[in-house]
Scaffold this active site. Sequence first.
Site, PDB file in Angstrom:
ATOM      1  N   GLU A 160      89.965 107.405  13.016  1.00 37.58           N
ATOM      2  CA  GLU A 160      88.596 106.914  12.793  1.00 37.58           C
ATOM      3  C   GLU A 160      88.508 105.416  12.447  1.00 37.58           C
ATOM      4  OE1 GLU A 160      86.464 109.579  10.089  1.00 37.58           O
ATOM      5  OE2 GLU A 160      87.517 111.326  10.858  1.00 37.58           O
ATOM      6  N   TRP A 202      73.303 113.563   4.399  1.00 41.10           N
ATOM      7  CA  TRP A 202      73.796 112.275   3.920  1.00 41.10           C
ATOM      8  C   TRP A 202      73.000 111.099   4.495  1.00 41.10           C
ATOM      9  CZ3 TRP A 202      79.825 113.315   4.042  1.00 41.10           C
ATOM     10  CH2 TRP A 202      80.140 114.160   2.968  1.00 41.10           C
ATOM     11  N   HIS A 243      85.177 121.092   8.969  1.00 44.60           N
ATOM     12  CA  HIS A 243      85.817 120.710   7.713  1.00 44.60           C
ATOM     13  C   HIS A 243      84.753 120.588   6.628  1.00 44.60           C
ATOM     14  CE1 HIS A 243      87.746 118.336   4.608  1.00 44.60           C
ATOM     15  NE2 HIS A 243      86.787 117.443   4.745  1.00 44.60           N
ATOM     16  N   ASP A 282      79.921 132.985   9.367  1.00 43.25           N
ATOM     17  CA  ASP A 282      78.895 133.036  10.407  1.00 43.25           C
ATOM     18  C   ASP A 282      78.810 131.734  11.221  1.00 43.25           C
ATOM     19  OD1 ASP A 282      76.966 134.641  11.654  1.00 43.25           O
ATOM     20  OD2 ASP A 282      75.342 133.623  10.581  1.00 43.25           O
ATOM     21  N   HIS A 331      92.013 112.198  -3.368  1.00 44.43           N
ATOM     22  CA  HIS A 331      91.250 111.216  -4.141  1.00 44.43           C
ATOM     23  C   HIS A 331      92.131 110.443  -5.110  1.00 44.43           C
ATOM     24  CE1 HIS A 331      87.973 113.958  -2.887  1.00 44.43           C
ATOM     25  NE2 HIS A 331      87.390 112.802  -2.683  1.00 44.43           N
TER      26      HIS A 331
END
Length: 762
Positions: A487, A564, A644, A659, A698
């Site tokens: 990315e 977001w 994810h 689902d 993190h």
Amino acid sequence: MASHIVGYPRMGPKRELKFALESFWDGKSSADDLKKVSADLRSSIWKQMSDAGIKYIPSNTFSYYDQVLDTTAMLGAVPPRYGWTGGEIGFDTYFSMARGNASVPAMEMTKWFDTNYHFIVPELGPDVKFSYASHKAVEEYKEAKALGVDTVPVLVGPVSYLLLSKPAKGVEKSFSLISLLDKILPIYKEVVAELKAAGASWIQFDEPTLVKDLESHQLQAFTSAYSHLESSLSGLNVLVETYFADVPAEAFKTLTSLEGVTGFGFDLVRGTKTLDLIKGGFPSGKYLFAGVVDGRNIWANDAAASLSILQSLEGIVGKDKVVVSSSCSLLHTAVDLVNETKLDKELKSWLAFAAQKVVEVNALAKALDGRKDEAFFSANAAAQASRKSSPRVTNEAVQKAAAALKSSDHRRATNVSARLDAQQKKLKLPILPTTTIGSFPQTMDLRRVRREFKAKKRIMSRLLRMKSTKVVKLQEELDIDVLVHGEPERNDMVEYFGEQLSGFAFTVNGWVQSYGSRCVKPPIIFGDVSRPKPMTVFWSSMAQSMTARPMKGMLTGPVTILNWSFVRNDQPRFETCYQIALAIKDEVEDLEKAGINVIQIDEAALREGLPLRKSEEAFYLEWAVHSFRITNCGVADTTQIHTHMCYSNFNDIIHSIIDMDADVITIENSRSDEKLLSVFREGVKYGAGIGPGVYDIHSPRIPSTEEIADRVNKMLLVLETNILWVNPDCGLKTRKYTEVKPALQNMVAATKLIRTQLSSAK
Ligand SMILES: CN1c2c(nc(N)[nH]c2=O)NC[C@@H]1CNc1ccc(C(=O)N[C@@H](CCC(=O)N[C@@H](CCC(=O)N[C@@H](CCC(=O)O)C(=O)O)C(=O)O)C(=O)O)cc1
Ligand SMILES: N[C@@H](CCS)C(=O)O
Ligand SMILES: [Zn+2]
């Protein structure tokens, strides 16, 4: 009429706090430098609110990391592993709890209600020795006072603090956190006494948990907490503030009957039902802090509509008892529209960031008082009208296509186990396939390339291609099975897509704190959404051409883009989500056509968008999961769809996750005591591929091979070998290569170790 602001963004208009924090953490500047930047920010915020005419200006809403962690510090509730031995808590202990250090991992971080802000979860048990260990609230009050501003100090309320905590490791899960009230209230009393001595006349307790579905013993805790505090609070005006949703009827009764409380704050933007409760009865003589200016969005307030609500409230609670307020802390919106140099004039007239919201609150208060600023109101009315009628907002083709989706279901034709068989024939992956979540380190150098060459697309592509090549080579060397391109072209997983979709606008400085020093710049969805051209196909096909191993196409899903972004408030959220789903569906199909066999559609924010009230959950989950399925219902059985999610409080929505019908799901797991696995221990059957994260991304800490192997072995106790994937918790963008390489090396080594054990056990 008085005006009030619940809280204000702390990062600064140009993210000054972020840069000061990161420079301090990197050892490039001193603690005093950090304190100076912070004090300057606080002072300019107080001055700005004071100049705008706000009567009740908050203090102690600044934080070096997070306000819940500040409360943990105030109460001296430092987990023993951080080696704190008493006294005032300093930066060392504070930041170790937040970020971990070389030898101790950080405390758990989780989402603050349904926002994109994260707080540090307190870890409590019966043996915690509370003590008054951070005087920050009092110091900030005094600091403002010395600047000539009399503020309302804000504390996270005692009951919400406990309800947001978790039992420390080793403490029985059944331990009642609320039973600690008696132990923390004496510290709250000390703080209150010091604030009174310093001259405070108001105090604000944030009790946002009151908007959730609480049990009666939890509601009872509010009654006992505030009656316990009553005598210490006497002589002070006390505001109990709620936000993010309406307050359920039972909680409203409890709240408005609290002893020693002078005013009650409500979010009247997300909690319109509270209006009915207020109309049904409000205690006489008390103040109503009416949160009519939206703290969660960037739209200019409809001032005429707000004024009429405020006037009707005045009729109920009395002329001088309505205080105009923001719906919640302005922490969740962007800071100042003044710094937006690239938005066009028309769009800008539709918006209000935190600084403008302060002005709106004050203008409403003045208007209620009969001092209406006609110029403000007429400009506001013109902007509202222009937004309603603008052709930029509407795309009829998109509206029709999205409307057609609602009446039918969208699912892949074949069931997941047959699809997994077909995919395995094509992909030929080993057992326990290894992968990562998408992003690789966003180094300074990489950010510089994106920044400097934004306008020179060809040079930027060449440089970013080089970055991807490095990432692909590294993964091959590490022997990872399913690769990612890293990315490098993305500033952010949502903003990147927003920049390429129609119906979106983006800002240059519209930063919102996500956690610690990290910020996001949510795009603004102002109109109907469509995809003018492919968004990721170039990058994914280029990366696939560099390797024989499967390369994951990498997309952000519709629900996450929605949750977001700053979303339009002129149509229901699900309408906008279906529009985004159609755009992502086109992208998925283009990736498939370009020969990408594995496509990950991140739905990192699906869980966080879950309404705070149970009665609204089913409807949200229905359209959110449907939107996800729309994106990939048209692909071949042999195309493997991954999704994810970060932050793993999924146990309550596991059936919705199933689902979603993804072929593989990777989920954050390691920073939350592996809560996720308990759902499988309890017998939920999951037949698709699943990769609970094996290490926390993190923290800079590098997990050892043994530790990862141990984690994978624990997973194998509850999950079948043939469905388990091995991967980190989340993307690696915040880490350095010096951390990522050894961590992934250990991850692959641990996987190989277990593969060998499994094959010799056969
Ligand atoms: C997965 N997460 C995400 C969430 N929300 C999102 N919208 N996106 C997410 O990825 N929510 C949950 C989690 C939260 N996690 C994170 C993780 C990391 C960050 C983060 O690192 N944010 C960065 C943002 C920086 C950025 O995007 N920069 C741009 C532009 C370059 C730039 O920064 N320019 C500066 C100048 C700096 C300089 O060096 O001179 C400027 O122009 O202002 C880019 O990289 O292209 C952060 O650093 O805070 C957020 C949430
Ligand atoms: N693909 C994204 C997901 C973050 S939630 C990343 O790896 O950063
Ligand atoms: Zn993630």
